[in-house]
Design an enzyme around this catalytic site. Structure first.
Site, PDB file in Angstrom:
ATOM      1  N   ARG A  26       8.424  -2.452 -15.734  1.00 48.93           N
ATOM      2  CA  ARG A  26       8.230  -3.530 -14.759  1.00 48.93           C
ATOM      3  C   ARG A  26       9.417  -3.625 -13.802  1.00 48.93           C
ATOM      4  O   ARG A  26       9.280  -4.080 -12.662  1.00 48.93           O
ATOM      5  CB  ARG A  26       8.027  -4.863 -15.487  1.00 48.93           C
ATOM      6  CG  ARG A  26       7.974  -6.080 -14.569  1.00 48.93           C
ATOM      7  CD  ARG A  26       7.397  -7.300 -15.266  1.00 48.93           C
ATOM      8  NE  ARG A  26       8.141  -7.695 -16.438  1.00 48.93           N
ATOM      9  CZ  ARG A  26       9.209  -8.506 -16.432  1.00 48.93           C
ATOM     10  NH1 ARG A  26       9.683  -8.980 -15.294  1.00 48.93           N
ATOM     11  NH2 ARG A  26       9.808  -8.832 -17.557  1.00 48.93           N
ATOM     12  N   TYR A  72      -3.872  -9.828   9.192  1.00 50.14           N
ATOM     13  CA  TYR A  72      -4.715  -9.389   8.086  1.00 50.14           C
ATOM     14  C   TYR A  72      -5.214 -10.626   7.330  1.00 50.14           C
ATOM     15  O   TYR A  72      -4.463 -11.576   7.099  1.00 50.14           O
ATOM     16  CB  TYR A  72      -3.926  -8.454   7.171  1.00 50.14           C
ATOM     17  CG  TYR A  72      -4.559  -8.230   5.832  1.00 50.14           C
ATOM     18  CD1 TYR A  72      -5.815  -7.635   5.732  1.00 50.14           C
ATOM     19  CD2 TYR A  72      -3.923  -8.630   4.664  1.00 50.14           C
ATOM     20  CE1 TYR A  72      -6.409  -7.448   4.497  1.00 50.14           C
ATOM     21  CE2 TYR A  72      -4.513  -8.433   3.428  1.00 50.14           C
ATOM     22  CZ  TYR A  72      -5.758  -7.843   3.353  1.00 50.14           C
ATOM     23  OH  TYR A  72      -6.350  -7.660   2.137  1.00 50.14           O
TER      24      TYR A  72
END
Length: 411
Positions: free
Chosen positions: A58, A122
């Site tokens: 991670r 967007y």
């Protein structure tokens, strides 16, 4: 290799790559969730940053590192910093573009802060601005991208504006934002600036050239190039800031991507220069064809002389890109009939893949944006967005021509 001394295509292939100790040609896929320490001291040194090395997937992994270094190189290739030395940036690879955006926002904004941006963004970004950030006490102000004087007035009056966020060309109306002017305002008033460079890619446009603080990409699109994996990347010109403040936020938000997706991204970037050349040449031919069709009311493509931002695109982009949109005179029903009639081109959202993708923003990417807001941004019910692929352009045009013919009855 001295990456900064090579051309763009060579950097796409060799940039960010380190020799594998087992002599693998390509970086292997590191399918492991955690990494080992030789001693407790080494573990401590890695957690405190005293020693470089991997800890937990991670936090980062070799496949992400290669993609990060490659993209950071492409965004800074040929550019110099204030000291006259080659500009070097730092990047963090995420599992999606939205994850990268949220790292940008949450690493730099708190309740009471504001973002200054423009319309025709967007759809996902627009929804975050309107539905997520206000709940965190972060306000978003919209300015006319063609009127930088209004933005200057807002910056002058409101010290709470912390970040200027730009997208150029915009999605899906393909308007261009003057990077030199808007980023210049950020420097003048001491505000951070970030640019969504997804549509252009670093091959066509480098926002760091104008002094941007951050550049963002949905790597799902042209950088990957084959539609095989989602991803996003945030690149910052202040490497120390990226290593400390931004990396901490990135790790805690948990937005990192998988080794396999990062490997696919690095593989896709190798052909970025070649693909963009073909994408752009095809797009120009398609735009010129559409411009002559009686069923089409208007074509939005910065490479056409009739486009309002044609001159600006010529100044700040190497080529006008592979994205376009066009308005069918028959509106919603004609748009649906047109899309349903396609045989070669693909009905799908997203963009930047080898095949030509066609979508209908009003019912797809911008469905979550209120109709009045959509239309105010130029996103009409009959607007079609097209991502020109790298097929033989004659085949693309032939398919569009027959689909337009089928849609005639809906006018």
């Amino acid at each position: 290799m001295d990456d900064q001394q090579h051309g763009f295509g060579s950097a796409c292939i060799h940039g960010g790559h380190s020799a594998d100790p087992r002599y693998a040609h390509l970086t292997p896929i590191y399918a492991t969730s955690t990494y080992l320490f030789d001693t407790a001291q080494q573990g401590m040194d890695r957690f405190t940053g005293k020693e470089e090395g991997y800890i937990y997937a991670r936090f980062g992994h070799p496949n992400a590192t290669e993609a990060e270094q490659k993209i950071a190189l492409l965004e800074t290739l040929g550019l110099s910093g204030p000291d006259g030395q080659p500009l070097q940036a730092a990047a963090l690879l995420h599992g999606s573009g939205m994850a990268a955006l949220n790292t940008l926002f949450l690493a730099h904004l708190k309740a009471g802060d504001k973002i200054l941006t423009h319309h025709s963004l967007y759809g996902g970004t627009d929804e975050v601005f309107r539905k997520i950030l206000p709940g965190l006490g972060i306000e978003v102000l919209f300015a006319d991208p063609e009127a930088p004087q209004s933005a200057a007035a807002l910056l002058e009056q409101d010290p709470a504006i912390r970040l200027i966020y730009l997208e150029t060309p915009t999605n899906p109306t393909l308007r261009c934002v003057d990077l030199q002017t808007w980023i210049g305002l950020g420097r003048q008033y001491g505000r951070l600036t970030a640019v969504d460079n997804t549509f252009a890619t670093p091959y066509l446009q480098q926002p760091f050239r104008y002094g941007a603080d951050f550049v963002f990409h949905s790597t799902t699109k042209y950088l990957n190039g084959h539609g095989t994996a989602t991803g996003g990347i945030l690149i910052g010109r202040d490497r120390d800031h990226m290593a400390q403040v931004v990396t901490k936020t990135y790790r805690l938000l948990g937005g990192g991507g998988s080794p396999f997706d990062a490997w696919l991204l690095s593989l896709g970037i190798k052909t970025l220069e070649l693909r963009m050349e073909r994408h752009c040449s095809n797009a120009m031919a398609v735009a010129r064809f559409l411009e002559q069709q009686p069923e089409v009311g208007r074509v939005h493509y910065p490479g056409l002389a009739a486009h309002p931002d044609y001159q600006l695109a010529q100044q700040q982009m190497k080529m006008p890109g592979a994205m376009m949109s066009f308005e069918l005179k028959g509106g919603l029903e004609a748009g649906k009939k047109f899309i349903d009639s396609l045989r070669l081109c693909v009905r799908a959202v997203s963009l930047g893949t080898c095949d030509t993708l066609v979508s209908h923003p009003a019912s797809m990417t911008h469905y979550g944006v209120a109709k009045a807001e959509r239309e105010a941004a130029g996103i009409t019910d009959g607007l079609i967005r097209l991502s020109a692929g790298i097929e033989n352009v004659e085949d693309i045009i032939s398919d569009l021509e027959q689909a337009l013919y089928q849609a005639k009855g809906e006018r």
